[in-house]
Scaffold this motif. Structure first.
Motif, short mmCIF file in Angstrom:
data_model
loop_
_atom_site.label_atom_id
_atom_site.label_comp_id
_atom_site.label_asym_id
_atom_site.label_seq_id
_atom_site.Cartn_x
_atom_site.Cartn_y
_atom_site.Cartn_z
N GLY A 30 50.65 39.16 57.44
CA GLY A 30 51.73 38.49 57.84
C GLY A 30 51.91 37.60 58.90
N ALA A 31 50.93 37.91 60.03
CA ALA A 31 50.71 37.13 61.28
C ALA A 31 49.87 36.11 60.87
CB ALA A 31 50.27 38.03 62.44
N THR A 32 48.63 36.25 60.38
CA THR A 32 47.85 35.32 59.94
C THR A 32 46.86 35.60 58.94
OG1 THR A 32 46.61 33.09 60.57
CG2 THR A 32 45.94 35.11 61.77
N GLY A 93 53.49 23.54 61.44
CA GLY A 93 53.50 24.89 61.04
C GLY A 93 55.07 24.96 60.52
N THR A 94 55.27 26.20 59.98
CA THR A 94 56.56 26.29 59.74
C THR A 94 57.54 26.18 60.92
OG1 THR A 94 55.84 28.19 58.28
CG2 THR A 94 58.22 28.19 58.81
N THR A 95 57.24 26.43 61.99
CA THR A 95 58.09 26.20 63.33
C THR A 95 58.39 25.00 63.42
OG1 THR A 95 57.21 28.44 64.29
CG2 THR A 95 58.30 26.99 65.82
N GLU A 122 66.28 36.32 59.43
CA GLU A 122 65.38 35.34 59.65
C GLU A 122 64.77 35.64 61.05
OE1 GLU A 122 65.42 32.65 57.60
OE2 GLU A 122 66.78 33.92 56.78
N HIS A 123 63.71 34.92 60.79
CA HIS A 123 62.51 34.94 62.05
C HIS A 123 63.15 33.87 63.00
CE1 HIS A 123 58.66 33.50 63.92
NE2 HIS A 123 58.20 34.36 63.46
N HIS A 124 62.67 34.23 64.33
CA HIS A 124 63.18 33.27 65.43
C HIS A 124 62.94 31.99 65.03
CE1 HIS A 124 62.61 37.07 68.35
NE2 HIS A 124 63.67 37.16 67.45
N CYS A 170 67.56 30.11 54.80
CA CYS A 170 67.03 31.53 54.46
C CYS A 170 65.76 31.66 54.25
CB CYS A 170 67.91 31.83 53.14
SG CYS A 170 67.66 33.34 52.55
N THR A 171 65.14 32.71 54.82
CA THR A 171 63.67 33.19 54.36
C THR A 171 63.51 33.58 52.77
OG1 THR A 171 61.72 33.96 55.19
CG2 THR A 171 63.67 35.47 55.08
N HIS A 172 62.42 33.11 52.20
CA HIS A 172 62.07 33.59 50.92
C HIS A 172 61.78 34.80 50.82
CE1 HIS A 172 60.05 31.71 47.04
NE2 HIS A 172 60.96 32.76 46.76
N VAL A 173 60.94 35.40 52.06
CA VAL A 173 60.47 36.86 52.10
C VAL A 173 60.70 37.16 53.29
CG1 VAL A 173 58.45 38.34 51.85
CG2 VAL A 173 58.89 36.47 50.01
N SER A 174 61.21 38.18 53.70
CA SER A 174 61.23 38.75 55.04
C SER A 174 59.97 39.24 55.49
CB SER A 174 62.31 39.85 55.14
OG SER A 174 62.26 40.44 56.24
N ASN A 175 59.57 38.79 56.87
CA ASN A 175 58.35 39.14 57.48
C ASN A 175 58.39 40.63 57.92
OD1 ASN A 175 60.07 38.37 59.63
ND2 ASN A 175 58.27 38.12 60.90
N VAL A 176 59.51 41.22 58.05
CA VAL A 176 59.72 42.31 58.36
C VAL A 176 60.07 43.49 57.14
CG1 VAL A 176 61.29 44.18 59.94
CG2 VAL A 176 60.67 41.83 60.55
N ALA A 202 57.44 30.76 54.74
CA ALA A 202 56.20 31.11 55.60
C ALA A 202 55.34 32.44 54.99
CB ALA A 202 56.42 31.48 56.98
N GLN A 203 56.34 33.32 54.60
CA GLN A 203 55.91 34.63 53.92
C GLN A 203 55.88 34.51 52.31
OE1 GLN A 203 54.34 36.72 55.55
NE2 GLN A 203 55.05 36.19 57.59
N SER A 204 56.18 33.46 51.81
CA SER A 204 55.99 33.60 50.21
C SER A 204 54.97 32.90 49.71
CB SER A 204 57.38 33.07 49.66
OG SER A 204 57.61 31.63 49.88
N1 C6P Z 1 55.57 35.03 61.35
C1 C6P Z 1 54.33 37.27 61.65
O1 C6P Z 1 53.68 38.22 62.10
P1 C6P Z 1 54.32 29.73 62.28
O2 C6P Z 1 54.04 30.55 63.70
O3 C6P Z 1 55.24 28.44 62.64
O4 C6P Z 1 53.22 29.80 61.41
O5 C6P Z 1 55.47 30.49 61.29
C2 C6P Z 1 56.76 30.97 61.85
C3 C6P Z 1 57.14 31.94 61.12
C4 C6P Z 1 58.47 31.44 60.21
N2 C6P Z 1 59.09 32.20 59.40
C5 C6P Z 1 58.68 33.46 59.04
C6 C6P Z 1 59.47 34.25 58.13
C7 C6P Z 1 57.60 33.97 59.52
O6 C6P Z 1 57.00 35.18 59.20
C8 C6P Z 1 56.87 33.21 60.75
C9 C6P Z 1 55.56 33.82 61.39
C10 C6P Z 1 54.50 35.74 61.95
O7 C6P Z 1 55.58 37.76 61.17
C11 C6P Z 1 54.19 35.53 63.36
S1 C6P Z 1 55.54 35.89 64.53
#
Ligand code: C6P
Length: 405
Positions: A30-32, A93-95, A122-124, A170-176, A202-204
């Motif tokens: 999920g991180a990379t 990247g997504t950010t 949501e992710h930050h 909205c996130t497609h898939v929650s990273n948590v 990012a997570q889908s």
């Molecule tokens: N989540 C995780 O370990 P970047 O950093 O720009 O590639 O992706 C940001 C990002 C945005 N949205 C979601 C849903 C994400 O999961 C992430 C990145 C990683 O969960 C690093 S914090």
């Protein structure tokens, strides 16, 4: 299993590493994600044999580099089924994709008292850029709540949409939680109020087939490094009619048509949003990564990871004191957990000594942690190369750490 996982693992040299004398069990996808040879070799080859800046040269290498870069845009278009390459903006990247959108949309159409809707999970990266823009424009951030299972409350969303709503994010898939949100339905609801939707993919994208035309979302963001590609490259997809309406994010080379001291006119899509030298080596390598996963088949990757996640959930639920966060009906390859009162950092550190790489902490989703009433979790996240044996190693590792406390 529709692809030969042992053969696939050979494409990822890092998976053969030993960590503290133990075979690496990499569960931090999920991180990379790790990179296959095909991706790394494409980068080496481009630097050794092609390297030249794109678009600006009349010489052979510049043209070749440009062709690779633009072919990569087409590869991305095809992968997410966008209508046109004009709709594919390369970012870091997504950010950066979301920062671009928050800035440009804010400039174009957000006034005092307007509302931006984001979800509770949501992710930050999909909170802070909107918060910053709301601060500049005097707009208000509103949050779609979720159930204890980790599903968004769509009836509440329905009541939140009004003539002041400027976008739903909205996130497609929650990273948590691993929740796969019903984004298609969310898009339908928002469109009924003429509100555009951004999906954070990012997570889908690494885990399931994505078709932006089918989702009918207005914007979609993802990162290359989470889908087996290189770091430093990502994508913002936007429907052409929307991207046309938005002003540029950054100024500089390539995004202009004409510059005089008095004024600048902007380039056509997608270049209007791509100031400066792009990471053309990374875009080419991203195309190789997409080619790699497409060859395995996103449906196959999805099926493999679903099976693995179900197996992990089954086995992990049997561990004494296990608390798993998120129990959505539709979930993906992420399992967040805590065991008894063992701190997530202690669990993560001790698992690491066993060669097992997981992530711990708030996962860049602090408001979600607050909603769950915890400071963080341990998170195992799976990729296309993970195996049942690795899940067994994780379960044995958790049990071993638990016994130590
Ligand atoms: N989540 C995780 O370990 P970047 O950093 O720009 O590639 O992706 C940001 C990002 C945005 N949205 C979601 C849903 C994400 O999961 C992430 C990145 C990683 O969960 C690093 S914090």
């Amino acid at each position: 299993m529709m692809y030969d996982i042992n053969k696939v693992r050979e494409d990822f040299p890092i998976l053969a590493r030993q960590i503290y004398g133990k075979p690496l069990v990499y569960l931090d996808n999920g991180a990379t994600t790790q990179k296959p040879r095909q991706v790394v070799e494409a980068m080496v080859d481009e630097y050794y044999n092609v390297n030249a800046n794109v678009h600006r040269g009349v010489h052979f290498l510049s043209q070749q580099a440009t062709d690779l870069h633009e072919a990569s845009r087409e590869a991305v278009r095809r992968f997410i089924n966008a209508r046109s390459t004009d709709e594919i903006v390369f970012t870091r990247g997504t950010t950066e994709s979301i920062n671009l959108l928050a800035f440009s949309l804010g400039e174009a159409m957000v006034k005092e008292g307007d509302e931006i809707v984001v979800s509770a999970m949501e992710h930050h990266s999909d909170i802070v850029p909107w918060q910053m823009m709301c601060g500049r424009k005097g707009a208000v951030l509103r949050v779609i709540p979720m159930t204890d299972e980790g599903e968004l409350e769509l009836e509440t969303l329905e009541g939140m949409l009004n003539e002041r709503t400027r976008i739903v994010c909205c996130t497609h898939v929650s990273n948590v939680l691993g929740t796969v949100n019903p984004v298609k339905q969310i898009v339908k609801m928002a469109h009924a109020h003429d509100v555009p939707v951004l999906i954070d993919g990012a997570q889908s994208v690494p885990h399931m087939p994505v078709d932006v035309q089918d989702l009918d979302c207005d914007f979609f963001a993802f990162s290359g490094h989470k889908v087996y590609g290189p770091t430093g490259v990502g994508v913002l997809y936007g429907k052409e009619e929307w991207l046309e309406k938005l002003p540029p994010y950054q100024g500089g080379g390539e995004m202009i048509k004409n510059v005089t001291w008095e004024r600048t006119t902007y380039n056509v899509l997608p270049y209007k949003f791509e100031a400066g030298t792009p990471d053309y080596v990374a875009t080419h390598a991203l195309a190789k990564a997409l080619e790699y996963v497409a060859a395995l088949g996103m449906e196959n990757i999805y099926a493999h990871e679903q099976e693995l996640t179900q197996y992990a959930l089954e086995r992990m639920r049997q561990i004494e004191g296990m608390r798993i966060f998120g129990d959505a009906a539709h979930r993906d390859a992420v399992v967040s957990f805590l065991v008894g009162d063992i701190h997530h950092l202690d669990m993560g550190t001790l698992l690491d000594r066993l060669g097992i790489a997981v992530r711990t902490g708030h996962h860049c989703a602090e408001p979600l942690m607050t909603r769950l009433g915890i400071s963080g979790t341990v998170r195992a996240s799976f990729g296309l190369y993970n195996t049942r044996e690795e899940v067994d190693a994780l379960v044995a590792g958790i049990e071993k750490v638990s016994r130590m406390f």
